[in-house]
Design a protein around this motif. Structure first.
Motif, mmCIF file in Angstrom:
data_model
loop_
_atom_site.group_PDB
_atom_site.id
_atom_site.type_symbol
_atom_site.label_atom_id
_atom_site.label_comp_id
_atom_site.label_asym_id
_atom_site.label_seq_id
_atom_site.Cartn_x
_atom_site.Cartn_y
_atom_site.Cartn_z
ATOM 1 N N PHE A 75 0.856 -1.186 0.000
ATOM 2 C CA PHE A 75 0.000 0.000 0.000
ATOM 3 C C PHE A 75 0.889 1.232 0.000
ATOM 4 C CE2 PHE A 75 -3.183 -2.924 1.772
ATOM 5 C CZ PHE A 75 -4.338 -2.509 1.113
ATOM 6 N N LEU A 77 0.225 5.443 0.679
ATOM 7 C CA LEU A 77 -0.762 6.397 1.172
ATOM 8 C C LEU A 77 -0.179 7.795 1.022
ATOM 9 C CD1 LEU A 77 -3.509 6.737 2.695
ATOM 10 C CD2 LEU A 77 -2.168 6.754 4.810
ATOM 11 N N VAL A 95 -5.169 6.523 -1.491
ATOM 12 C CA VAL A 95 -4.739 5.165 -1.143
ATOM 13 C C VAL A 95 -4.456 4.416 -2.431
ATOM 14 C CG1 VAL A 95 -5.331 3.029 0.070
ATOM 15 C CG2 VAL A 95 -6.258 5.217 0.872
ATOM 16 N N PHE A 97 -2.946 0.615 -3.924
ATOM 17 C CA PHE A 97 -2.509 -0.759 -3.652
ATOM 18 C C PHE A 97 -1.946 -1.371 -4.917
ATOM 19 C CE2 PHE A 97 -3.290 -5.338 -3.933
ATOM 20 C CZ PHE A 97 -2.582 -5.780 -2.824
ATOM 21 N N SER A 175 -8.555 -4.788 1.469
ATOM 22 C CA SER A 175 -9.551 -3.760 1.767
ATOM 23 C C SER A 175 -8.860 -2.513 2.286
ATOM 24 C CB SER A 175 -10.543 -4.238 2.847
ATOM 25 O OG SER A 175 -11.110 -5.481 2.558
ATOM 26 N N ALA A 176 -9.597 -1.400 2.265
ATOM 27 C CA ALA A 176 -9.159 -0.175 2.925
ATOM 28 C C ALA A 176 -10.390 0.578 3.401
ATOM 29 C CB ALA A 176 -8.334 0.696 1.981
ATOM 30 N N GLN A 198 -2.839 -5.585 8.896
ATOM 31 C CA GLN A 198 -3.467 -4.287 8.667
ATOM 32 C C GLN A 198 -2.530 -3.168 9.102
ATOM 33 O OE1 GLN A 198 -6.928 -4.313 11.157
ATOM 34 N NE2 GLN A 198 -8.041 -5.836 9.935
ATOM 35 N N MET A 243 -5.729 -0.162 6.212
ATOM 36 C CA MET A 243 -5.468 -0.888 4.971
ATOM 37 C C MET A 243 -5.123 -2.329 5.306
ATOM 38 S SD MET A 243 -3.120 2.243 3.578
ATOM 39 C CE MET A 243 -2.876 2.684 5.317
#
Length: 250
Positions: A75, A77, A95, A97, A175-176, A198, A243
């Motif tokens: 990820f 950010l 965000v 990925f 997921s985020a 996470q 995330m």
């Protein structure tokens, strides 16, 4: 238990760095290690080991990091400045990925403030492999079963709800989410067992976690076998981005 890195503590690790493509930047290590601070001769952790790596990159104004890939899921950010990442305009908060062995970029920093972004991984990565080198392109083509995997959310508008899903959830758990809560409100995160770790990053305000006050640009890593992340918004309220990495195929 979760790994916690306060922005105030991490600031002591801020160093100048230069990537293999010649781009210069400020590098601030938060969790784990990276090739910019590993002592010479240190063996790399196993590529399949769960090994959190978190650092903040402040890419110089007007610079361009060439397209590249990594051996790990990642990820990024965006928390400062602005620029473009591939075809995407990026500024706070964005965000991004990329799956392991997915080429992405280039990352072009604005000419005034540059662009700042966290790089967040759950496994050790020895460094970028730039697509300008024929041997790296050949390596990518030779990986069996490889697929391009990339997702982006943002730049985000100001929050209007306490909790929102930004990416996913995908079947493998990628997921985020964004949480935007008033002072004193409690955050209980999703079950970390649904993914492979996470990251939680404070993008505005402050967060009380494990008895520690975490200001803006602090982060935490939650292991898959930890309890759900539990924290309380501080005196200024908080905006925090969570995330979650995908599970790996058995």
């Amino acid at each position: 238990m979760p790994l916690i890195a306060s922005a105030d503590t991490a600031r002591a690790n801020r160093r100048r760095g230069t990537a293999a493509d010649g781009v210069s930047f400020w590098h601030t290590l938060y969790l784990g290690t990276s090739r910019y601070n590993m002592p010479p001769g240190t063996p790399d952790p196993a590529a399949d080991a769960l090994f959190p790596m978190a650092f903040l990159v402040e890419q110089d104004p007007g610079s361009t990091a060439q397209s590249h890939f990594h051996q790990q899921d990642q990820f990024q950010l965006v928390v400062g400045g602005s620029g473009t990442l591939g075809l995407h305009d990026v500024r706070p908060v964005t965000v991004h990925f990329t799956g392991a062995h997915t080429a992405y970029g280039p990352i072009k920093a604005s000419t005034d403030k540059g662009v700042w972004y966290f790089t967040l991984r759950n496994g050790f990565d020895p460094g970028a492999k730039f697509m300008t080198k024929p041997e790296n392109r050949a390596e990518l083509r030779a990986i069996p079963g490889r697929r391009h995997r990339e997702a982006v959310a943002g730049p985000l508008a100001p929050p209007t709800v306490p909790t929102e899903t930004l990416l996913g959830p995908e079947p493998d758990g990628m997921s985020a989410w964004r949480y935007a809560l008033p002072p004193g409100a409690r955050i209980t995160g999703p079950d970390p067992a649904t993914g492979r770790g996470q990251y939680w990053v404070v993008t505005s305000g402050d967060l009380l976690c494990g008895g520690e006050a975490l200001p803006r640009l602090s982060c935490a890593f939650v292991y898959p076998d930890d309890a759900p992340f539990d924290a309380v918004a501080g005196t200024d309220g908080v905006e925090v981005i969570a995330m979650q990495f995908p599970l790996r195929p058995h």
